[in-house]
Design a protein around this motif. Structure first.
Motif, mmCIF file in Angstrom:
data_model
loop_
_atom_site.group_PDB
_atom_site.id
_atom_site.type_symbol
_atom_site.label_atom_id
_atom_site.label_comp_id
_atom_site.label_asym_id
_atom_site.label_seq_id
_atom_site.Cartn_x
_atom_site.Cartn_y
_atom_site.Cartn_z
ATOM 1 N N SER A 145 0.790 -1.281 -0.018
ATOM 2 C CA SER A 145 -0.130 -0.042 -0.037
ATOM 3 C C SER A 145 0.708 1.251 -0.014
ATOM 4 C CB SER A 145 -0.865 0.017 1.327
ATOM 5 O OG SER A 145 -1.550 1.320 1.315
ATOM 6 N N ARG A 151 -3.595 5.249 -10.643
ATOM 7 C CA ARG A 151 -3.020 4.463 -9.391
ATOM 8 C C ARG A 151 -3.863 3.744 -8.654
ATOM 9 N NH1 ARG A 151 1.689 2.589 -10.144
ATOM 10 N NH2 ARG A 151 3.166 3.810 -11.381
ATOM 11 N N LYS A 178 -14.752 10.064 6.805
ATOM 12 C CA LYS A 178 -14.017 9.373 7.672
ATOM 13 C C LYS A 178 -13.097 10.017 8.501
ATOM 14 C CE LYS A 178 -10.240 5.924 7.004
ATOM 15 N NZ LYS A 178 -10.656 4.886 8.037
ATOM 16 N N SER A 196 -2.992 5.971 -0.326
ATOM 17 C CA SER A 196 -3.286 4.466 -0.943
ATOM 18 C C SER A 196 -4.352 3.818 -0.132
ATOM 19 C CB SER A 196 -2.069 3.567 -0.872
ATOM 20 O OG SER A 196 -2.294 2.238 -1.467
#
Ligand SMILES: CC(C)(COP(=O)([O-])OP(=O)([O-])OC[C@H]1O[C@@H](n2cnc3c(N)ncnc32)[C@H](O)[C@@H]1OP(=O)([O-])[O-])[C@@H](O)C(=O)NCCC(=O)NCCSC(=O)C[C@@](C)(O)CC(=O)[O-]
Ligand SMILES: NC(=O)C1=CN([C@@H]2O[C@H](COP(=O)(O)OP(=O)(O)OC[C@H]3O[C@@H](n4cnc5c(N)ncnc54)[C@H](OP(=O)(O)O)[C@@H]3O)[C@@H](O)[C@H]2O)C=CC1
Length: 403
Positions: free
Chosen positions: A105, A257, A272, A384
């Motif tokens: 990640s 990506r 979040k 990521s």
């Protein structure tokens, strides 16, 4: 010199304590004796714990009752280009972890940052703290002590700086709670993270305060430092390095990506990392910087307990017309390239991968650069994971990599 078995027998008989074995044998034999004793007491087979590759005496400043070494897988992510105030290179970052998918990640986040030309990083503030607590008679006396401290900072500076050629007193912030006086002492400790240095210096400062005022030292650490506990004072005032990294990812890089859009990532971050964290009463408004700090700290000889201090970072993300702006700001990142575990063999080798082992020239620049590299790795990890959450592939990632 007695054999390991003879030493183990003496501990078994109560003639010796486990931590006294080094007085009777070299560190390697002492460690072997402790393993023999554990084998007899617990039936645990410690052959791999015993199979460490460095001279046992190298660990003397770092461990007591040594039995061997823990071996944690170490991976590498990068290279990540970092344009910082001290770090200015393409860095491969060693990461030691047992969490599958984590290095992949961070690596993916670094690939995105590479595609965008690299990350910016800046050390915004630096000063490691120790806050001794004193008892006084009452608030009147507390006020008098604070007045003495503010009028005599030159004496405090002189006493603190005399404890180590590499320490530099910065300032003191007094706090009073009833009959308690806390002095949050700030220091520059060069390339060292500094906690041994500042605790030794603060002990000397406390002796001066006791000599010159009615205050009585209760503890050299009064928890306003605040060392290794989640604390708002670190998040607001900073501790160790206050350091930020940011990057702008063009839309095509986001899509290529992470298989999602800047808008989707920005929404995940808002709902979040900001709203979710606020509702949780979190001190850190981020996704998982603790993952990257933990893995970097273990690989690079940092005090792993300082993940607590470092994890109060804030991740901010904006979807802009042609891409995604992302930053991670660490308020309190205690790191260093000398001292602590940085001199141990694998840790020093990992710092060599960064080109940052040992003291910097000028002093302090290696510590600054390490903070900027770690901040950039944290940014990569945030990108990521947020990309995986927005693109709904977190669970599948861990099904594939983490099991
Ligand atoms: C796992 C990936 C990277 C796959 O990502 P992908 O896009 O499906 O894989 P890919 O094969 O297309 O490769 C993309 C890039 O990933 C990297 N990559 C790909 N495979 C490897 C590998 N084997 N080793 C090293 N690097 C790898 C590599 O950089 C590669 O680029 P390339 O070099 O090919 O141009 C992605 O799905 C991902 O990053 N998912 C997120 C996983 C993650 O961040 N987990 C964090 C830990 S979860 C946790 O502990 C915290 C949490 C979640 O609980 C906190 C919270 O509450 O939020
Ligand atoms: N004591 C405590 O309360 C706590 C301790 N710790 C532990 O403290 C350790 C880290 O303490 P820390 O003070 O950072 O390190 P160390 O005490 O391990 O070593 C620091 C020493 O390195 C020397 N040094 C050489 N070059 C440099 C340089 N360029 N910059 C700074 N120092 C240099 C200095 O000695 P000299 O100037 O004499 O050369 C300095 O005293 C870790 O093991 C951590 O786990 C963590 C939390 C609390």
């Amino acid at each position: 010199m007695p054999s390991a078995q003879e030493l183990a027998d003496r501990v078994e008989s109560g003639d010796l304590r486990l931590y006294e074995l080094q007085d009777h044998a070299d560190p390697k034999t002492a460690a072997e004796a402790r393993r023999l004793l554990l084998k007899e007491e617990t039936d645990a087979d410690l052959d791999t714990v015993a199979d460490f590759s460095f001279p046992a005496e190298r660990a003397d400043p770092n461990i007591e009752n040594m039995i061997g070494a823990a071996q944690i897988p170490m991976g590498v992510a990068g290279p990540v280009p970092v344009d910082g105030s001290a770090a200015d290179d393409d860095f491969y970052v060693p990461l030691a972890t047992t969490e599958g998918a984590l290095v992949a990640s961070v690596n993916r986040g670094m690939a995105a940052i590479r595609d965008a030309g690299g990350a910016n990083a800046e050390v915004l503030k630096y000063g490691i703290t120790r806050a001794p607590v004193f008892s006084v008679a009452d608030v009147k006396e507390a006020a008098d002590v604070v007045e003495w401290v503010e009028d005599n900072e030159d004496q405090i500076e002189e006493v603190a700086n005399a404890t180590d050629p590499h320490i530099e007193y910065q300032e003191v912030t007094p706090y009073v709670v009833g009959d308690n006086v806390y002095l949050r002492l700030h220091y520059d400790t060069g390339d060292a993270m500094g906690m041994n240095m500042v605790t030794i210096a603060s002990r000397s400062v406390a002796e001066l305060i006791e000599d010159e005022t009615p205050a009585s030292l209760v503890a050299v650490s009064g928890n306003l430092c605040n060392d290794k506990k989640p604390a708002a004072i670190n998040a607001v005032e900073g501790r160790g390095y206050t350091v930020a990294a940011d990057v702008f990812l063009p839309s095509d890089v986001v899509e290529d990506r992470f298989g999602t859009t800047a808008e989707a990532i920005a929404e995940v971050n808002t709902r979040k990392n900001l709203v979710g964290s606020a509702k949780a009463g979190a001190l850190g408004f981020n996704a998982h910087v603790a993952n990257i700090l933990g893995a970097a700290f273990l690989a690079l000889g940092q005090d792993e307990a300082h993940v607590v201090d470092g994890s109060n970072a804030i991740t901010s993300v904006e979807a802009r017309d042609d891409g995604l702006y992302a930053s991670v700001t660490f308020s309190s990142l205690p790191v260093g390239t000398v001292g602590g575990g940085t001199g141990l063999p694998t840790q020093s080798e990992a710092l060599d991968v960064l080109g940052l082992a040992g003291g910097g020239d000028p002093v302090g620049t290696n510590g600054d650069a390490l903070a900027e590299v770690i901040a950039s790795a944290g940014l990569a990890g945030e990108l990521s994971l947020l990309g995986a959450l927005a693109g709904r592939h977190l669970a599948s990632a861990h099904e594939e990599h983490g099991r």
